[in-house]
Write a protein that holds these residues in place. Structure first.
Motif, PDB file in Angstrom:
ATOM      1  N   UNK A  47      -8.592  13.285  -3.021  1.00 19.21           N
ATOM      2  CA  UNK A  47      -8.664  14.419  -2.094  1.00 19.21           C
ATOM      3  C   UNK A  47      -9.968  15.181  -2.258  1.00 19.21           C
ATOM      4  N   UNK A  48     -10.464  15.734  -1.142  1.00 20.83           N
ATOM      5  CA  UNK A  48     -11.615  16.637  -1.181  1.00 20.83           C
ATOM      6  C   UNK A  48     -11.046  18.055  -1.357  1.00 20.83           C
ATOM      7  N   UNK A  49     -10.749  18.407  -2.598  1.00 15.97           N
ATOM      8  CA  UNK A  49     -10.085  19.684  -2.846  1.00 15.97           C
ATOM      9  C   UNK A  49     -10.165  20.030  -4.323  1.00 15.97           C
ATOM     10  N   UNK A  50     -10.316  21.327  -4.607  1.00 12.23           N
ATOM     11  CA  UNK A  50     -10.213  21.820  -5.979  1.00 12.23           C
ATOM     12  C   UNK A  50      -8.825  22.378  -6.235  1.00 12.23           C
ATOM     13  N   UNK A  51      -7.931  22.230  -5.264  1.00 10.47           N
ATOM     14  CA  UNK A  51      -6.559  22.721  -5.393  1.00 10.47           C
ATOM     15  C   UNK A  51      -5.581  21.554  -5.482  1.00 10.47           C
ATOM     16  N   UNK A  52      -5.458  20.778  -4.419  1.00  8.72           N
ATOM     17  CA  UNK A  52      -4.604  19.589  -4.451  1.00  8.72           C
ATOM     18  C   UNK A  52      -5.376  18.477  -5.147  1.00  8.72           C
ATOM     19  N   UNK A  53      -4.874  18.040  -6.292  1.00  7.66           N
ATOM     20  CA  UNK A  53      -5.536  16.996  -7.071  1.00  7.66           C
ATOM     21  C   UNK A  53      -4.769  15.705  -6.828  1.00  7.66           C
ATOM     22  N   UNK A  54      -5.235  14.943  -5.853  1.00 10.39           N
ATOM     23  CA  UNK A  54      -4.423  13.803  -5.453  1.00 10.39           C
ATOM     24  C   UNK A  54      -5.206  12.686  -4.809  1.00 10.39           C
ATOM     25  N   UNK A  55      -4.463  11.807  -4.151  1.00 13.16           N
ATOM     26  CA  UNK A  55      -4.978  10.536  -3.649  1.00 13.16           C
ATOM     27  C   UNK A  55      -4.878  10.468  -2.131  1.00 13.16           C
ATOM     28  N   UNK A  56      -5.997  10.130  -1.493  1.00 11.56           N
ATOM     29  CA  UNK A  56      -5.972   9.812  -0.068  1.00 11.56           C
ATOM     30  C   UNK A  56      -5.492   8.374   0.145  1.00 11.56           C
ATOM     31  N   UNK A  57      -5.935   7.477  -0.736  1.00 12.62           N
ATOM     32  CA  UNK A  57      -5.519   6.077  -0.608  1.00 12.62           C
ATOM     33  C   UNK A  57      -5.621   5.391  -1.971  1.00 12.62           C
ATOM     34  N   UNK A  58      -4.826   4.337  -2.137  1.00 10.71           N
ATOM     35  CA  UNK A  58      -4.827   3.559  -3.372  1.00 10.71           C
ATOM     36  C   UNK A  58      -4.491   2.111  -3.028  1.00 10.71           C
ATOM     37  N   UNK A  59      -5.497   1.197  -3.080  1.00 11.96           N
ATOM     38  CA  UNK A  59      -5.249  -0.203  -2.709  1.00 11.96           C
ATOM     39  C   UNK A  59      -4.529  -0.961  -3.825  1.00 11.96           C
ATOM     40  N   UNK A  60      -3.430  -1.610  -3.480  1.00 15.66           N
ATOM     41  CA  UNK A  60      -2.658  -2.367  -4.474  1.00 15.66           C
ATOM     42  C   UNK A  60      -2.233  -3.704  -3.892  1.00 15.66           C
ATOM     43  N   UNK A  61      -1.846  -4.591  -4.796  1.00 13.69           N
ATOM     44  CA  UNK A  61      -1.185  -5.852  -4.432  1.00 13.69           C
ATOM     45  C   UNK A  61       0.044  -5.995  -5.327  1.00 13.69           C
ATOM     46  N   UNK A  62       1.153  -6.404  -4.751  1.00  4.15           N
ATOM     47  CA  UNK A  62       2.337  -6.762  -5.539  1.00  4.15           C
ATOM     48  C   UNK A  62       2.375  -8.301  -5.563  1.00  4.15           C
ATOM     49  N   UNK A  63       2.082  -8.903  -6.731  1.00  4.62           N
ATOM     50  CA  UNK A  63       1.984 -10.376  -6.763  1.00  4.62           C
ATOM     51  C   UNK A  63       3.309 -11.096  -6.473  1.00  4.62           C
ATOM     52  N   UNK A  64       4.427 -10.533  -6.947  1.00  2.48           N
ATOM     53  CA  UNK A  64       5.697 -11.258  -6.772  1.00  2.48           C
ATOM     54  C   UNK A  64       6.870 -10.292  -6.918  1.00  2.48           C
ATOM     55  N   UNK A  65       8.018 -10.694  -6.411  1.00  2.56           N
ATOM     56  CA  UNK A  65       9.257  -9.952  -6.658  1.00  2.56           C
ATOM     57  C   UNK A  65       9.930 -10.491  -7.912  1.00  2.56           C
ATOM     58  N   UNK A  66      10.758  -9.668  -8.510  1.00  2.00           N
ATOM     59  CA  UNK A  66      11.526 -10.110  -9.686  1.00  2.00           C
ATOM     60  C   UNK A  66      12.522 -11.194  -9.273  1.00  2.00           C
TER      61      UNK A  66
END
Length: 428
Positions: free
Chosen positions: A409-428
């Motif tokens: 985030x562009x913020x000094x108040x909310x400390x967080x994520x605009x996006x986070x790229x992930x991959x889930x390789x497999x299901x259990x």
């Protein structure tokens, strides 16, 4: 962490070390966006824990960076008032917003910006909806929805965790708490983003677009109020306020302020901690392995993430009189920022504070929910959602793999994520 990020961090640390203390502006937003804030707070805790910044885009303000000093300010609502706002406000941006929207149409003060004796009764109006007994009733529904979200995720294909999981789960829960039309639930995190961002950041393209979004939000919640106030009392947040004597006759502006508070508060903590937990476990694979081996560590892992991430970096107060703190005199009318994000890394209070350790002895020893009369009213809702989503993740996926650096985030108040790229390789 990739090499460019390491270089950026080293350059930022050198710049911070070379900056004269009097010129240090801890709320410089670009450092939060680049994740280079940590040396600022390490230096202030060491050299000047009650620090004054005479000039900044937020005007002059004090920074409180040590645990005990933050606690002293947060628990003294008589000397440190919330009535003038609970964040550092970019003055130029505020002037632009008022120019476009007008003073009244921005929404008024919710109960978080009230002092006693007004604060307590207003807060109590919404407390039953967020109380443990009601959350126990909600939990199976949250679990079912968390399962549906996770079962819909693509396997072996990159996607944005923030969008498909973090936003979606918080939207579903918020819609339930408000009894908001479920098919329109994604408006809730979108409105939260529109409120908290300036043009050029998040989804906000212009002040006019921001104004239109807030008017739409206020219009929708005015309609909900009119429905609930004329209906038998329900268990949702709007009905609680509409039927409680302390809030039934509040002004339109105060109602709007409460709506914004509940939307933003219900969105940001949970959403950013869901995102941060995946990121933090990936950056600390030994802790991820520990969690997979022992799912009973979910709850302490959630608490450690809330400390480590600190979803709201600061809260602000205004001194109602001259106050001595840390050998300094904070003058009446001065703005004071309590940096929770720094207190959570205070070496005197947290052992090995810069390490992510999911089986700490006292995992709930953090200040992310604040203290005193303004302690986060929805903290148990956040913990419930976070615990459930991870219990369901561990049933389904051997691993969630982060495949790139997040956009913050562009913020000094909310400390967080605009996006986070992930991959889930497999299901259990």
């Amino acid at each position: 962490m990739n090499i460019s990020v390491k270089v950026q961090g080293a350059e930022a640390a050198a710049e911070i070390a070379a900056t004269p203390l009097a010129e240090l502006n801890p709320a410089k937003v670009s450092r939060f966006y680049d994740d280079t804030i940590w040396p600022v707070f390490e230096r202030l805790r060491r050299e000047d824990p009650v620090h004054f910044t005479p000039e900044s885009e937020f005007g002059p303000y004090w920074s409180i960076t040590k645990w005990n000093d933050i606690m002293a300010v947060d628990t003294d609502h008589e000397a440190f008032s919330s009535a003038d706002g609970i964040t550092l406000v970019n003055l130029e941006a505020m002037a632009e917003q008022i120019k476009v929207m007008g003073e009244r149409r921005r929404g008024g003060a919710g109960f978080i910006t009230m002092d006693e004796p007004d604060h307590g009764p207003a807060r109590k109006a919404v407390s039953p909806t967020l109380a443990p007994a009601n959350l126990q009733i909600m939990a199976p529904m949250v679990r079912e929805r968390a399962g549906e979200i996770l079962d819909s995720l693509p396997i072996g294909k990159e996607f944005d965790w923030v969008d498909l999981v973090s936003k979606e789960l918080t939207a579903m829960t918020l819609a339930t708490l408000f009894d908001f039309p479920f098919e329109q639930r994604r408006k809730l995190p979108w409105w939260s983003d529109m409120v908290m961002n300036m043009p050029g950041h998040g989804p906000v393209e212009s002040w006019e677009q921001k104004a239109a979004a807030m008017f739409e939000c206020f219009g929708a919640f005015t309609e909900l109020w009119n429905q609930r106030v004329n209906a038998p009392p329900g268990n949702d947040l709007i009905s609680m306020m509409a039927h409680n004597p302390a809030t039934r006759n509040m002004s339109v502006e105060t109602y709007q302020g409460n709506v914004i508070l509940l939307i933003v508060g219900g969105n940001d903590t949970t959403r950013n901690t869901i995102s941060s937990s995946v990121y933090s476990l990936n950056k600390n694979p030994d802790q991820y392995a520990k969690l997979r081996a022992n799912p009973d560590l979910v709850l302490p892992m959630v608490s450690e993430t809330i400390r480590w991430q600190t979803p709201l970096a600061h809260m602000a107060r205004t001194a109602t009189r001259d106050v001595e703190l840390g050998g300094k005199t904070i003058k009446k009318g001065d703005k004071v920022a309590m940096w929770y994000i720094s207190g959570n890394r205070d070496e005197d209070m947290v052992e090995r504070p810069n390490e992510f350790i999911i089986d700490r002895e006292r995992p709930r020893q953090h200040m992310s929910f604040g203290f005193g009369i303004h302690r986060c009213v929805g903290n148990r809702v956040a913990e419930m959602q976070l615990t459930i989503i991870w219990e369901e993740i561990l049933k389904r996926f051997p691993e969630i793999k982060v495949v790139g650096e997040p956009v913050l985030n562009w913020s000094a108040f909310v400390h967080g994520f605009e996006s986070l790229p992930v991959i889930i390789p497999a299901r259990t």
